[in-house]
Design a protein around this motif. Structure first.
Motif, short mmCIF file in Angstrom:
data_model
loop_
_atom_site.label_atom_id
_atom_site.label_comp_id
_atom_site.label_asym_id
_atom_site.label_seq_id
_atom_site.Cartn_x
_atom_site.Cartn_y
_atom_site.Cartn_z
N UNK A 111 0.83 -1.21 0.00
CA UNK A 111 0.00 0.00 0.00
C UNK A 111 0.87 1.26 0.00
N UNK A 112 1.97 1.25 0.75
CA UNK A 112 2.85 2.41 0.77
C UNK A 112 3.56 2.62 -0.57
N UNK A 113 3.94 1.53 -1.24
CA UNK A 113 4.54 1.65 -2.58
C UNK A 113 3.54 2.25 -3.56
N UNK A 114 2.29 1.81 -3.50
CA UNK A 114 1.25 2.36 -4.37
C UNK A 114 1.00 3.84 -4.05
N UNK A 115 0.99 4.16 -2.76
CA UNK A 115 0.80 5.55 -2.35
C UNK A 115 1.94 6.43 -2.88
N UNK A 116 3.15 5.92 -2.81
CA UNK A 116 4.32 6.66 -3.30
C UNK A 116 4.17 6.95 -4.80
N UNK A 117 3.68 5.97 -5.55
CA UNK A 117 3.47 6.16 -6.99
C UNK A 117 2.39 7.21 -7.26
N UNK A 118 1.30 7.13 -6.52
CA UNK A 118 0.23 8.12 -6.74
C UNK A 118 0.67 9.50 -6.30
N UNK A 119 1.50 9.57 -5.27
CA UNK A 119 2.01 10.87 -4.82
C UNK A 119 2.95 11.47 -5.87
N UNK A 120 3.73 10.63 -6.55
CA UNK A 120 4.60 11.13 -7.63
C UNK A 120 3.75 11.74 -8.74
N UNK A 121 2.62 11.10 -9.04
CA UNK A 121 1.71 11.64 -10.06
C UNK A 121 1.11 12.96 -9.59
N UNK A 122 0.77 13.04 -8.30
CA UNK A 122 0.24 14.29 -7.74
C UNK A 122 1.27 15.40 -7.84
N UNK A 154 1.36 16.65 -11.36
CA UNK A 154 0.13 17.41 -11.64
C UNK A 154 0.17 18.79 -10.99
N UNK A 155 0.71 18.87 -9.77
CA UNK A 155 0.76 20.15 -9.05
C UNK A 155 1.79 21.10 -9.66
N UNK A 156 2.82 20.54 -10.28
CA UNK A 156 3.85 21.37 -10.91
C UNK A 156 4.53 22.30 -9.93
N UNK A 157 4.58 23.58 -10.28
CA UNK A 157 5.27 24.58 -9.43
C UNK A 157 4.55 24.85 -8.12
N UNK A 158 3.28 24.44 -8.04
CA UNK A 158 2.53 24.64 -6.80
C UNK A 158 2.96 23.66 -5.71
N UNK A 159 3.71 22.61 -6.11
CA UNK A 159 4.13 21.59 -5.14
C UNK A 159 5.18 22.16 -4.19
N UNK A 160 4.96 21.93 -2.91
CA UNK A 160 5.90 22.34 -1.85
C UNK A 160 6.40 21.08 -1.18
N UNK A 161 7.61 20.65 -1.52
CA UNK A 161 8.12 19.39 -0.99
C UNK A 161 8.57 19.56 0.45
N UNK A 162 7.91 18.82 1.32
CA UNK A 162 8.26 18.80 2.74
C UNK A 162 8.78 17.43 3.16
N UNK A 163 8.94 16.53 2.18
CA UNK A 163 9.43 15.19 2.49
C UNK A 163 8.44 14.36 3.29
N UNK A 164 7.15 14.64 3.11
CA UNK A 164 6.13 13.93 3.88
C UNK A 164 5.60 12.72 3.12
N UNK A 176 1.60 18.94 -1.48
CA UNK A 176 2.80 18.58 -0.72
C UNK A 176 2.92 19.18 0.65
N UNK A 177 1.98 20.00 1.06
CA UNK A 177 2.05 20.64 2.37
C UNK A 177 1.50 19.72 3.46
N UNK A 178 1.86 19.98 4.71
CA UNK A 178 1.34 19.15 5.80
C UNK A 178 -0.18 19.24 5.89
N UNK A 179 -0.81 18.13 6.24
CA UNK A 179 -2.25 18.12 6.47
C UNK A 179 -2.52 18.57 7.89
N UNK A 180 -3.61 19.27 8.09
CA UNK A 180 -3.97 19.62 9.47
C UNK A 180 -4.77 18.47 10.08
N UNK A 181 -4.92 18.50 11.38
CA UNK A 181 -5.56 17.40 12.09
C UNK A 181 -7.00 17.19 11.63
#
Length: 162
Positions: free
Chosen positions: A36-47, A50-60, A67-72
């Motif tokens: 499931x984590x490998x699949x999530x990693x692949x879908x996150x790469x696609x995200x 898609x986000x392009x320059x709007x992506x903010x990589x936080x290593x999450x 790419x930003x942190x989710x709130x609770x």
């Protein structure tokens, strides 16, 4: 590391380290979780693409669509949607996964010492106090075993020698 406290005792971890040194440990993941984590990693790469320059990589591992942190609150809503789709209702919280884990381990005969280690407790006392309802099978196992032994002994008593 610092914690941001929210109303009702909720805390949000800020930074990149663990709560305690004991929290930093390596655990093997079940194959299904690793897949499931490998699949999530692949879908996150696609995200990310898609986000392009709007992506903010936080290593999450789990983040928003940009790419930003989710709130609770977002995490709780997403979790409720998952549990609803799974057919188990919408009243679950992510914290209950920990309790479910302890119950599943206990119900399947995992020793309390191993459960305590897996959940990051230094000894079994904390595990027994916090998860006493989930550990009932472990706590009652001795009595159940003795009941089985005594019931067999009562049905097949040994003959006394004269």
């Amino acid at each position: 590391m610092r914690l941001l406290l929210h109303g009702h005792g909720h805390a949000e971890r800020v930074g990149g380290d663990t709560k305690t040194p004991k929290s930093r440990r390596t655990l093997e993941l079940p194959q299904q979780a690793a897949k499931a984590l490998r699949q999530h990693h692949q879908s996150q790469a696609a995200q990310r693409i898609k986000a392009g320059k709007a992506w903010h990589d936080h290593g999450l591992v789990f983040c928003s669509a940009i790419g930003t942190p989710r709130d609770a609150a977002h995490t709780r809503r997403a979790f409720r949607a998952i549990t609803k789709r799974a057919g188990i209702g919408e009243n679950w919280t992510p914290r209950e996964l920990r309790h479910s884990f302890v119950s599943i381990m206990s119900d399947n005969g995992v020793p309390i010492e191993t459960i305590a280690d897996l959940v990051g407790h230094t000894d079994t006392r904390v595990t027994e106090q916090v998860y006493r309802h989930q550990l009932k099978p472990v706590i009652t196992k001795g009595a159940e075993t003795m009941n089985t032994i005594f019931s067999r002994a009562g049905k097949n008593p040994r003959k006394k020698s004269a």
